[in-house]
Write a protein that holds these residues in place. Sequence first.
Motif, PDB file in Angstrom:
ATOM      1  N   HIS A 120       1.071  -1.444  -0.008  1.00 52.03           N
ATOM      2  CA  HIS A 120       0.183  -0.364  -0.223  1.00 52.03           C
ATOM      3  C   HIS A 120       0.603   1.274  -0.183  1.00 52.03           C
ATOM      4  O   HIS A 120       0.391   2.279  -0.070  1.00 52.03           O
ATOM      5  N   LYS A 177       2.012   6.338  -0.477  1.00 53.14           N
ATOM      6  CA  LYS A 177       1.037   5.662  -0.703  1.00 53.14           C
ATOM      7  C   LYS A 177       0.539   6.131  -2.097  1.00 53.14           C
ATOM      8  O   LYS A 177       0.221   6.856  -2.914  1.00 53.14           O
ATOM      9  N   VAL A 220      -5.871   4.285  -4.748  1.00 50.64           N
ATOM     10  CA  VAL A 220      -5.430   5.823  -3.975  1.00 50.64           C
ATOM     11  C   VAL A 220      -6.298   6.283  -4.933  1.00 50.64           C
ATOM     12  O   VAL A 220      -6.001   7.010  -6.558  1.00 50.64           O
ATOM     13  N   GLU A 240      -9.451  11.053  -2.190  1.00 58.67           N
ATOM     14  CA  GLU A 240      -8.924  10.672  -0.676  1.00 58.67           C
ATOM     15  C   GLU A 240      -7.841  12.008  -0.125  1.00 58.67           C
ATOM     16  O   GLU A 240      -8.079  12.100   1.102  1.00 58.67           O
ATOM     17  N   GLN A 252      -8.115  13.571   2.765  1.00 59.99           N
ATOM     18  CA  GLN A 252      -7.255  13.958   4.646  1.00 59.99           C
ATOM     19  C   GLN A 252      -6.589  14.990   5.016  1.00 59.99           C
ATOM     20  O   GLN A 252      -6.728  15.438   6.280  1.00 59.99           O
ATOM     21  N   ASP A 296     -13.659   1.103   7.027  1.00 64.89           N
ATOM     22  CA  ASP A 296     -12.605   0.774   6.462  1.00 64.89           C
ATOM     23  C   ASP A 296     -11.632   0.653   7.920  1.00 64.89           C
ATOM     24  O   ASP A 296     -10.926   1.153   7.807  1.00 64.89           O
ATOM     25  N   HIS A 314      -5.045   0.860   9.844  1.00 66.21           N
ATOM     26  CA  HIS A 314      -5.253   1.986   9.414  1.00 66.21           C
ATOM     27  C   HIS A 314      -4.653   2.684  10.635  1.00 66.21           C
ATOM     28  O   HIS A 314      -5.687   3.749  10.591  1.00 66.21           O
ATOM     29  N   ASP A 338      -6.072   6.314   6.763  1.00 64.57           N
ATOM     30  CA  ASP A 338      -6.292   5.977   5.662  1.00 64.57           C
ATOM     31  C   ASP A 338      -8.007   6.994   5.758  1.00 64.57           C
ATOM     32  O   ASP A 338      -8.921   6.811   6.688  1.00 64.57           O
ATOM     33  N   ARG A 389      -9.407   6.847   1.994  1.00 62.06           N
ATOM     34  CA  ARG A 389     -10.453   5.845   1.102  1.00 62.06           C
ATOM     35  C   ARG A 389     -11.942   5.890   1.890  1.00 62.06           C
ATOM     36  O   ARG A 389     -12.607   6.524   0.966  1.00 62.06           O
TER      37      ARG A 389
END
Length: 282
Positions: free
Chosen positions: A37, A53, A58, A62, A66, A195, A200, A213, A215
Amino acid sequence: MTGTISTLTRFSEDVPANLPPPEQIVALCKEAGYNRHGIPFIGPFGAVLAWFKYGPHVTLDEAFTQVWVARHLNAKPEDGVKVPQVFMAFTSPHPACTIGFIIMEYIAAPDCTSGDYERVAQAVNTLIRIKAPNSVPGPIGGGAVVHSFFPEWTSGIRYKTSKELQSHLNQILKINKDNKRVSFEAEGLYLCPVDINPGHFKKLEDGRIVVLDFRATCFLPESFIAYAMQKPVHKFKQMVAKYVNYPASNNVEAMAVASGYLVYYGRSNIGLPTNVLRRMRR
């Protein structure tokens, strides 16, 4: 993968001095391979300067989410949650698909383990209290929704309002002759992490949790938070959900039925409202 870079967005000028240009980052990740990842970028004196990442899942959506959440939470350390700063994000073509890259701050701390479900739940409780900056469901910027409700975890559709999302779910139920219905009219849009697994999250010595994470983290009606907590797939998420103070919802069972119909058809565009269909055809 070629060296072509597209959709490059720089989020910060405060980047490590030895950070390589995007084309070199692509080459380094290609050399490392796609069975991971991300990779650390190690500077000339052996220190890890950044985390790269990358992968076919990806996205810039995302990255934008973030960045927004990092700015929101990192300004309030008393909340006990930290998010790595994003330096830049971009995509690069590959013969099989487009590869996304998020170049972010590296935080030296151990990953959470399967026994850290209470600490992760504390972080999740903080995340789900974050209200959306506008009335558009999805990630920051209004992209497709990523949530376990949808097959392959993506709507593939951009909703402009919660009403469109509500109409879509109710139309799914209606065309399948199911009398259940959902209503999101009294609900605000809040951050919905889906997720949830130990990898994560990281744990800092001062007790704070680092969220890595984004996503499957979108702004959605509160019922989607309840759905994610009540319909967990994995054991760790089940344990976390026991300690999350998520809002109660009467929509969860109807949502589960609608999600089942989408799984049956194998796609998310069943029962789209007319206005959404018109917009997609333009």
